[in-house]
Design a protein around this motif. Structure first.
Motif, PDB file in Angstrom:
ATOM      1  N   PRO A  57       0.806  -1.154  -0.033  1.00 35.76           N
ATOM      2  CA  PRO A  57      -0.067  -0.043  -0.127  1.00 35.76           C
ATOM      3  C   PRO A  57       0.878   1.189  -0.092  1.00 35.76           C
ATOM      4  CG  PRO A  57      -0.857  -1.533   1.606  1.00 35.76           C
ATOM      5  CD  PRO A  57       0.475  -2.116   1.146  1.00 35.76           C
ATOM      6  N   PRO A  58       0.254   2.469   0.016  1.00 37.68           N
ATOM      7  CA  PRO A  58       0.926   3.572  -0.420  1.00 37.68           C
ATOM      8  C   PRO A  58       1.397   4.306   0.825  1.00 37.68           C
ATOM      9  CG  PRO A  58      -1.355   4.026  -0.759  1.00 37.68           C
ATOM     10  CD  PRO A  58      -1.133   2.695  -0.230  1.00 37.68           C
ATOM     11  N   GLY A  59       1.355   3.709   2.178  1.00 40.37           N
ATOM     12  CA  GLY A  59       1.839   4.462   3.339  1.00 40.37           C
ATOM     13  C   GLY A  59       3.180   5.147   3.323  1.00 40.37           C
ATOM     14  N   LEU A  60       4.118   4.664   2.875  1.00 38.83           N
ATOM     15  CA  LEU A  60       5.356   5.152   2.517  1.00 38.83           C
ATOM     16  C   LEU A  60       5.265   6.619   1.891  1.00 38.83           C
ATOM     17  CD1 LEU A  60       8.441   5.209   3.394  1.00 38.83           C
ATOM     18  CD2 LEU A  60       8.797   3.842   0.998  1.00 38.83           C
ATOM     19  N   TYR A  61       4.555   6.573   0.812  1.00 38.05           N
ATOM     20  CA  TYR A  61       4.749   7.799   0.016  1.00 38.05           C
ATOM     21  C   TYR A  61       3.818   8.958   0.795  1.00 38.05           C
ATOM     22  CZ  TYR A  61       5.097   3.839  -2.945  1.00 38.05           C
ATOM     23  OH  TYR A  61       5.203   2.538  -3.673  1.00 38.05           O
ATOM     24  N   TYR A  62       2.610   8.526   1.418  1.00 38.98           N
ATOM     25  CA  TYR A  62       2.063   9.497   2.450  1.00 38.98           C
ATOM     26  C   TYR A  62       2.977  10.106   3.448  1.00 38.98           C
ATOM     27  CZ  TYR A  62      -2.374   8.424   0.072  1.00 38.98           C
ATOM     28  OH  TYR A  62      -3.240   8.163  -1.125  1.00 38.98           O
ATOM     29  N   VAL A  63       3.753   9.277   4.095  1.00 45.11           N
ATOM     30  CA  VAL A  63       4.741   9.665   4.988  1.00 45.11           C
ATOM     31  C   VAL A  63       5.622  10.721   4.293  1.00 45.11           C
ATOM     32  CG1 VAL A  63       6.597   8.923   6.562  1.00 45.11           C
ATOM     33  CG2 VAL A  63       4.521   7.737   6.419  1.00 45.11           C
ATOM     34  N   SER A  64       6.121  10.381   2.948  1.00 44.66           N
ATOM     35  CA  SER A  64       7.161  11.301   2.323  1.00 44.66           C
ATOM     36  C   SER A  64       6.582  12.565   2.190  1.00 44.66           C
ATOM     37  CB  SER A  64       7.704  10.354   0.950  1.00 44.66           C
ATOM     38  OG  SER A  64       8.369   9.160   1.409  1.00 44.66           O
ATOM     39  N   LEU A  65       5.331  12.451   1.731  1.00 47.44           N
ATOM     40  CA  LEU A  65       4.826  13.658   1.375  1.00 47.44           C
ATOM     41  C   LEU A  65       4.683  14.764   2.617  1.00 47.44           C
ATOM     42  CD1 LEU A  65       2.003  13.010  -0.851  1.00 47.44           C
ATOM     43  CD2 LEU A  65       3.632  14.319  -1.351  1.00 47.44           C
ATOM     44  N   ALA A  66       4.245  14.007   4.013  1.00 49.84           N
ATOM     45  CA  ALA A  66       4.032  14.857   5.068  1.00 49.84           C
ATOM     46  C   ALA A  66       5.814  15.495   5.534  1.00 49.84           C
ATOM     47  CB  ALA A  66       3.438  13.934   6.203  1.00 49.84           C
ATOM     48  N   TYR A  67       6.706  14.423   5.389  1.00 46.93           N
ATOM     49  CA  TYR A  67       8.030  14.683   5.432  1.00 46.93           C
ATOM     50  C   TYR A  67       8.572  15.794   4.861  1.00 46.93           C
ATOM     51  CZ  TYR A  67      13.370  14.002   5.398  1.00 46.93           C
ATOM     52  OH  TYR A  67      14.464  14.240   5.556  1.00 46.93           O
ATOM     53  N   LEU A  68       8.338  15.885   3.542  1.00 46.25           N
ATOM     54  CA  LEU A  68       9.028  17.004   2.591  1.00 46.25           C
ATOM     55  C   LEU A  68       8.055  18.028   3.132  1.00 46.25           C
ATOM     56  CD1 LEU A  68       9.096  15.176  -0.757  1.00 46.25           C
ATOM     57  CD2 LEU A  68      10.999  15.800   0.626  1.00 46.25           C
ATOM     58  N   ALA A  69       6.692  18.018   3.354  1.00 48.67           N
ATOM     59  CA  ALA A  69       5.950  19.229   3.737  1.00 48.67           C
ATOM     60  C   ALA A  69       6.490  20.071   5.250  1.00 48.67           C
ATOM     61  CB  ALA A  69       4.439  19.071   3.836  1.00 48.67           C
ATOM     62  N   SER A  70       7.202  19.104   5.922  1.00 46.78           N
ATOM     63  CA  SER A  70       7.738  19.627   7.047  1.00 46.78           C
ATOM     64  C   SER A  70       9.066  20.327   6.885  1.00 46.78           C
ATOM     65  CB  SER A  70       7.975  18.537   8.184  1.00 46.78           C
ATOM     66  OG  SER A  70       8.800  17.599   7.867  1.00 46.78           O
ATOM     67  N   LEU A  71       9.833  19.846   5.603  1.00 42.04           N
ATOM     68  CA  LEU A  71      10.962  20.637   5.425  1.00 42.04           C
ATOM     69  C   LEU A  71      10.692  21.513   4.561  1.00 42.04           C
ATOM     70  CD1 LEU A  71      13.010  17.274   4.246  1.00 42.04           C
ATOM     71  CD2 LEU A  71      13.291  18.503   6.382  1.00 42.04           C
ATOM     72  N   PHE A  72       9.805  21.888   3.729  1.00 41.67           N
ATOM     73  CA  PHE A  72       9.465  22.844   3.017  1.00 41.67           C
ATOM     74  C   PHE A  72       8.147  23.495   3.169  1.00 41.67           C
ATOM     75  CE2 PHE A  72      12.718  19.889   0.918  1.00 41.67           C
ATOM     76  CZ  PHE A  72      13.618  20.856   0.860  1.00 41.67           C
ATOM     77  N   PRO A  73       7.676  23.991   4.117  1.00 40.71           N
ATOM     78  CA  PRO A  73       6.301  24.408   4.483  1.00 40.71           C
ATOM     79  C   PRO A  73       5.870  25.583   3.467  1.00 40.71           C
ATOM     80  CG  PRO A  73       7.913  25.219   6.160  1.00 40.71           C
ATOM     81  CD  PRO A  73       8.737  24.606   5.337  1.00 40.71           C
ATOM     82  N   GLY A  74       6.819  26.420   2.919  1.00 36.34           N
ATOM     83  CA  GLY A  74       6.632  27.179   2.021  1.00 36.34           C
ATOM     84  C   GLY A  74       6.035  26.714   0.671  1.00 36.34           C
ATOM     85  N   ALA A  75       6.712  25.674   0.082  1.00 36.45           N
ATOM     86  CA  ALA A  75       6.195  24.947  -1.117  1.00 36.45           C
ATOM     87  C   ALA A  75       4.924  24.196  -0.720  1.00 36.45           C
ATOM     88  CB  ALA A  75       7.010  23.726  -1.208  1.00 36.45           C
TER      89      ALA A  75
END
Length: 506
Positions: A57-75
């Motif tokens: 399932p796509p759990g890892l991809y959702y975690v990556s999205l959340a992780y990238l959002a925390s690194l680049f909140p402006g984006a």
């Protein structure tokens, strides 16, 4: 302080090694050729596009999205679909697992303190760092695979179940299934043993009649006072008596050793008489199970894609392999002259039952190896896995070799079970063995990374190793890690792309 020390230690080696891996191997590697493009589609907002070669399932991809959002909140604030696409590089996606490895280390630290309160923070910190260096777990920290995040979710589920925060535990159970479907087995394992612990910690009056309750409370008080474990008058008595002790008080027996059947009956009695409370507290696990079963019916199977390559198979030999790998992972506990003599002395005390168990185990293991050893096409073709060389250079070196290894498999399992039995009940050990069988036996492909979750559970519930042996184990792990890294970065591999997959030339 212990958590911070573990996270800092893991980051100290994970960050520079990750940078080295990304500089030498910048392009997707092995199964990353499927996971990285899929995550990049999610970064573009294409949530309905799915690669049919991906089985999880796509759990890892959702975690990556959340992780990238925390690194680049402006984006994230500007526009997800357009701003995130250039950020989803292979290197940044891989760094998701570096963060998850730090989380795993902290969770192992907390679990050790919860399971073994007397271990001390310093020893728990050292143990957590050693577990983080376990070669299989260590290697996949630097690749974009689901295993590290899956382990983190399972460990979080285990921790909150031990703390009796069952709704939070079930939530992490659901999250763990989004990384790997077989984690449903571990959720059921933790929930079942959590329910047993829950009813054992209830007051005796909750599952015996009123008449017996008066007698039991009086007898229990006398026993507790005699053992200097009762609290002062007016304070609530400790509820740390085991089910065996409570049953002995009720029955008036002085025998400390009850049979396995009596243990099961004792647990069943308490579960049945406290069923309303158990159902109330463990409903979230049941909800997750029902949703998972509905998914299987809707999907037509447990895997999402590439179903023809992941057909459920009776791979009984896989179960034997895990016994050897788990014992070898804790070498100072299992493969020493002292341990061998200790195990055989224990068997000598009950010659009849032990001899019968040994003969049955050997017989079944020979049958499993002869009739149910599966050589998956991926195992035979992919020379970037250790299992490729182990299969060809060891197991297939001679037709007798797979039979010669059987006694070692059996010894390993007997040693692991004996070690676990020193800190856990027989019901817990039996349910763990059953869970391992359910997770591994249906898998036709031999992959050491499939063993990581049950192996960590074995480590958490095994006796504490002395400082010298722990240092030796850490040194062995570090050496294996460095060897793996050198082989990974500098050994040439050749392959061809063929219908979207890789066919390797040996």
């Amino acid at each position: 302080m212990g958590r911070l020390a573990v996270a800092a230690a893991v980051a100290a080696w994970a960050v520079p090694v990750a940078a080295l891996v990304n500089s030498v191997v910048p392009d997707p590697y092995m199964d990353e050729i499927f996971h990285v493009p899929q995550a990049q589609r999610y970064c573009r907002g294409e949530f309905l596009v799915w690669d049919p070669m991906i089985t999880t399932p796509p759990g890892l991809y959702y975690v990556s999205l959340a992780y990238l959002a925390s690194l680049f909140p402006g984006a994230w604030a500007i526009k997800v679909a357009e701003a995130f696409d250039p950020l989803c590089t292979t290197a940044l996606l891989r760094s998701t697992n570096v963060m998850m490895a730090m989380v795993c280390g902290v969770l192992v630290h907390d679990l050790l303190l919860c399971i073994k309160p007397g271990i001390g923070k310093r020893k728990a910190t050292a143990y957590a760092i050693i577990v983080a260096l376990y070669p299989v777990h260590w290697f996949f920290t630097f690749l974009y695979y689901t295993d590290v995040a899956s382990l983190a979710a399972v460990l979080a589920m285990y921790l909150f179940c031990l703390k009796k925060r069952f709704w939070v535990s079930a939530m992490f159970g659901a999250i763990s299934i989004l990384f790997r479907q077989t984690n449903i087995i571990w959720m059921l394992f933790f929930a079942a043993n959590g329910a047993i612990t829950y009813v054992q910690d209830l007051p005796v009056s909750d599952y015996v009649s009123h008449k017996n309750s008066i007698l039991t409370d009086k007898s229990s008080t006398e026993v507790l006072n005699r053992d200097n474990t009762a609290s002062a008058p007016g304070l609530r008595r400790r509820r740390t008596n085991s089910s065996i002790t409570q049953r002995r008080v009720v029955s008036g027996s002085t025998n400390l050793h009850i049979s396995f059947i009596e243990e099961v009956l004792d647990i069943s009695f308490k579960l049945w008489n406290s069923k309303s409370k158990v159902l109330l507290h463990f409903t979230p696990f049941a909800i997750v199970l029902v949703v998972f079963v509905a998914f299987i019916f809707w999907n037509g199977g447990i895997v999402l894609g590439a179903k023809e390559a992941h057909v459920v198979s009776p791979h009984f030999a896989q179960f034997l392999y895990f016994g050897l790998v788990s014992a070898a992972a804790l070498l100072p506990l299992h493969f020493t002259p002292r341990r061998v003599s200790e195990l055989f002395r224990g068997c000598a005390k009950n010659k009849t039952s032990s001899s019968l168990a040994m003969l049955v185990a050997l017989g079944l293991s020979f049958v499993a190896v002869h009739f149910f050893s599966i050589a998956h096409p991926y195992l035979l073709a992919d020379n970037r896995h250790y299992t490729f060389y182990i299969w060809r250079k060891v197991i297939q070196a001679h037709w007798m070799m797979k039979y010669i290894l059987v006694p070692i498999y059996v010894y390993s399992w007997f040693s692991v079970i004996d070690i676990l039995g020193k800190s856990q009940t027989r019901v817990w050990v039996l349910s763990f063995v059953f869970a391992v069988a359910l997770v591994l036996m249906p898998a036709p492909l031999v992959e050491f990374r499939y063993y990581t979750i049950p192996l960590v559970i074995v480590v958490l519930n095994s006796p504490i190793i002395g400082n010298c042996r722990l240092l030796a184990l850490g040194s062995a792990y570090t050496g294996a890690d460095l060897f793996t890294l050198v082989m990974f970065l500098f050994k040439p591999f050749h392959w061809e792309h063929e219908t979207g997959t890789q066919r390797f030339i040996w």
